[in-house]
Design an enzyme around this catalytic site. Structure first.
Site, PDB file in Angstrom:
ATOM      1  N   GLU A  48     -10.091   3.572  -2.571  1.00  0.00           N
ATOM      2  CA  GLU A  48     -10.631   3.807  -1.225  1.00  0.00           C
ATOM      3  C   GLU A  48     -11.050   5.253  -1.020  1.00  0.00           C
ATOM      4  O   GLU A  48     -11.866   5.543  -0.142  1.00  0.00           O
ATOM      5  CB  GLU A  48      -9.631   3.398  -0.150  1.00  0.00           C
ATOM      6  CG  GLU A  48      -8.394   4.272  -0.062  1.00  0.00           C
ATOM      7  CD  GLU A  48      -7.407   3.739   0.968  1.00  0.00           C
ATOM      8  OE1 GLU A  48      -7.288   4.362   2.035  1.00  0.00           O
ATOM      9  OE2 GLU A  48      -6.786   2.700   0.704  1.00  0.00           O
TER      10      GLU A  48
ATOM     11  N   ASP B 253       0.843  -1.192   0.000  1.00  0.00           N
ATOM     12  CA  ASP B 253       0.000   0.000   0.000  1.00  0.00           C
ATOM     13  C   ASP B 253       0.885   1.251   0.000  1.00  0.00           C
ATOM     14  O   ASP B 253       1.552   1.544   0.987  1.00  0.00           O
ATOM     15  CB  ASP B 253      -0.902  -0.023   1.237  1.00  0.00           C
ATOM     16  CG  ASP B 253      -1.940   1.083   1.222  1.00  0.00           C
ATOM     17  OD1 ASP B 253      -1.958   1.879   0.261  1.00  0.00           O
ATOM     18  OD2 ASP B 253      -2.743   1.145   2.175  1.00  0.00           O
TER      19      ASP B 253
ATOM     20  N   GLU C  49      -1.118  -0.704  -4.106  1.00  0.00           N
ATOM     21  CA  GLU C  49      -2.339   0.029  -3.776  1.00  0.00           C
ATOM     22  C   GLU C  49      -2.094   1.522  -3.692  1.00  0.00           C
ATOM     23  O   GLU C  49      -1.110   1.960  -3.086  1.00  0.00           O
ATOM     24  CB  GLU C  49      -2.884  -0.478  -2.436  1.00  0.00           C
ATOM     25  CG  GLU C  49      -4.140   0.230  -1.973  1.00  0.00           C
ATOM     26  CD  GLU C  49      -4.712  -0.382  -0.709  1.00  0.00           C
ATOM     27  OE1 GLU C  49      -5.460   0.334   0.003  1.00  0.00           O
ATOM     28  OE2 GLU C  49      -4.440  -1.558  -0.419  1.00  0.00           O
TER      29      GLU C  49
ATOM     30  N   HIS D 182      -0.458   4.120  -0.119  1.00  0.00           N
ATOM     31  CA  HIS D 182      -1.297   4.984   0.727  1.00  0.00           C
ATOM     32  C   HIS D 182      -1.405   6.406   0.192  1.00  0.00           C
ATOM     33  O   HIS D 182      -1.711   7.341   0.938  1.00  0.00           O
ATOM     34  CB  HIS D 182      -0.782   5.000   2.167  1.00  0.00           C
ATOM     35  CG  HIS D 182      -1.876   5.091   3.188  1.00  0.00           C
ATOM     36  ND1 HIS D 182      -2.037   6.161   4.028  1.00  0.00           N
ATOM     37  CD2 HIS D 182      -2.878   4.224   3.497  1.00  0.00           C
ATOM     38  CE1 HIS D 182      -3.083   5.961   4.818  1.00  0.00           C
ATOM     39  NE2 HIS D 182      -3.610   4.790   4.503  1.00  0.00           N
TER      40      HIS D 182
ATOM     41  N   HIS E 267     -12.275  -1.977   0.337  1.00  0.00           N
ATOM     42  CA  HIS E 267     -11.492  -1.372   1.409  1.00  0.00           C
ATOM     43  C   HIS E 267     -12.278  -1.469   2.704  1.00  0.00           C
ATOM     44  O   HIS E 267     -13.471  -1.188   2.739  1.00  0.00           O
ATOM     45  CB  HIS E 267     -11.246   0.100   1.048  1.00  0.00           C
ATOM     46  CG  HIS E 267     -10.457   0.876   2.042  1.00  0.00           C
ATOM     47  ND1 HIS E 267     -11.009   1.853   2.845  1.00  0.00           N
ATOM     48  CD2 HIS E 267      -9.146   0.849   2.348  1.00  0.00           C
ATOM     49  CE1 HIS E 267     -10.076   2.396   3.599  1.00  0.00           C
ATOM     50  NE2 HIS E 267      -8.930   1.805   3.332  1.00  0.00           N
TER      51      HIS E 267
END
Length: 383
Positions: free
Chosen positions: A238, A186, A212, A188, A288
């Site tokens: 997400e 991730d 991700e 993020h 998510h």
């Protein structure tokens, strides 16, 4: 039958629950929240409940959804869509309970019998050995899929040692768990486009399951550039809140896995449509879910009936969030087997029974806020 009352509970560590009650005494539960903005979402819930729901028949869910979404001149965004999401979950919970069926049976029936889960890699510190130990412990507990986030902050154009630190940590995880375990990485959204291009190349030999959010949703136009540098599947979503937000990334052909959040992206009604859109583009679904048991139960309903569902995020089985299950009277429905799968809930509605007494005891304890990070020069860094 009509909706006669609603109540909102804000509880530790960062969950917000909605209770809808009907005139025949039935109760439906939802989990509407924006992490760190619970009070703001609560105000939106109150506006929608007072303006749309009270006194209404709970069953025409699509019409309620359209009224909540189209009833205001300004649409979309995290606050409105999260409020709608939790209300939508609660309406589906009520409908399933009325008909004595899981929500997925009302959405066409199940496409599978169980759902694969992944766990986040825990670590006592930031050292590669700590992450290796944490990953190995999750595998020993039965998980076959894991995810870890890049550490940060990472400067817009950073030095080679920043990349090497990430490589060393991820190589340690891979060495600890072996080649049979899937490992998502991730980003993020904390990484700029130039660093994302470098990192996806540098980390590819770890054989990730996916990268991700390699860039923030506000820079989705850069996903194609990043994707050209790697063969690893790209996941994102997400921080997208409707099918219209996903339309562009699906049409671009650069995303392999979409990750809508059932508590942010309009709830079960909307994510069911997003999943179908993704399937038409040969894109997998991996909802998510860093939230609580109602949100996870809603995810499992969509996973159950979506042919393109791949794997499900959850935090129920992380030690730091183990008390999530204290809000549930039947926690066994969220328990996984040693292969890392959870059986589909077969109870009516969402399939989880909320412990209202525990919620009332914890109500008002919500204090979570987004961590604040800065670069060495004092400028604000992405989390």
């Amino acid at each position: 039958m009509e909706i006669v009352d609603y109540e909102v509970f804000e509880v530790s560590p960062r969950f917000q629950f909605l209770k809808l009650e009907t005139s025949d005494g039935r109760v439906g539960w939802g989990e509407p929240v924006v992490e760190g903005r619970a009070h703001t979402v609560r105000a939106a819930i109150e506006e929608l409940a007072e303006g749309v729901l009270l006194g209404a028949d709970p069953f025409p869910i699509e019409r309620h959804w359209q009224r909540m979404y189209r009833g205001g001149f300004y649409r979309g965004g995290p606050v409105l869509m999260s409020a709608i999401a939790g209300i939508d979950q609660a309406l589906w919970d009520l409908k399933g309970k009325h008909f004595g069926a899981p929500v997925y049976e009302l959405l066409g029936g199940k496409a599978r019998d169980r759902v694969r889960l992944y766990s986040h890699v825990p670590a006592e510190d930031e050292s590669p050995s700590a992450y290796a130990q944490g990953a190995a412990s999750m595998v020993e507990n039965g998980f076959t899929a894991l995810k870890t986030s890049l550490n940060g902050p990472i400067r817009r154009v950073d030095a080679p040692d920043a990349i090497e630190r990430e490589r060393n940590r991820l190589i340690a995880i891979r060495d600890a768990v072996g080649p049979d375990i899937d490992l998502g990485i991730d980003f993020h959204g904390k990484v700029s486009k130039p660093m994302a291009k470098r990192l996806v190349v540098a980390l590819e030999d770890v054989d990730p399951m996916f990268y991700e959010e390699p860039v923030l949703a506000e820079h989705d136009d850069a996903l194609a550039t990043v994707a050209r540098h790697t063969s690893v599947p790209i996941a994102t979503g997400e921080r997208m809140f409707s099918r219209w937000d996903f339309k562009g990334v699906l049409e671009s052909g650069t995303v392999d896995i979409v990750q809508p959040d059932l508590s942010h992206a309009g709830g079960i009604t909307e994510v069911h449509k997003i999943a179908a859109m993704a399937e038409a583009y040969d894109v997998a679904l991996a909802p998510h879910c860093p939230l609580g048991p109602v949100s996870l139960a809603a995810c499992l309903q969509i996973d159950a009936c979506s042919p393109n569902a791949l794997v499900q995020e959850q935090v129920v089985h992380r030690a730091v969030d183990a008390h999530v299950l204290s809000y549930v009277e039947n926690p066994e429905v969220l328990e996984y087997d040693f292969g890392g799968y959870v059986d589909l809930p077969d109870g009516p509605g969402l399939g989880v029974e909320i412990d209202e007494e525990a919620l009332r005891a914890a109500d008002g304890e919500y204090e979570w806020s987004v961590p604040s990070h800065r670069h060495d020069d004092g400028s604000v860094a992405e989390w």
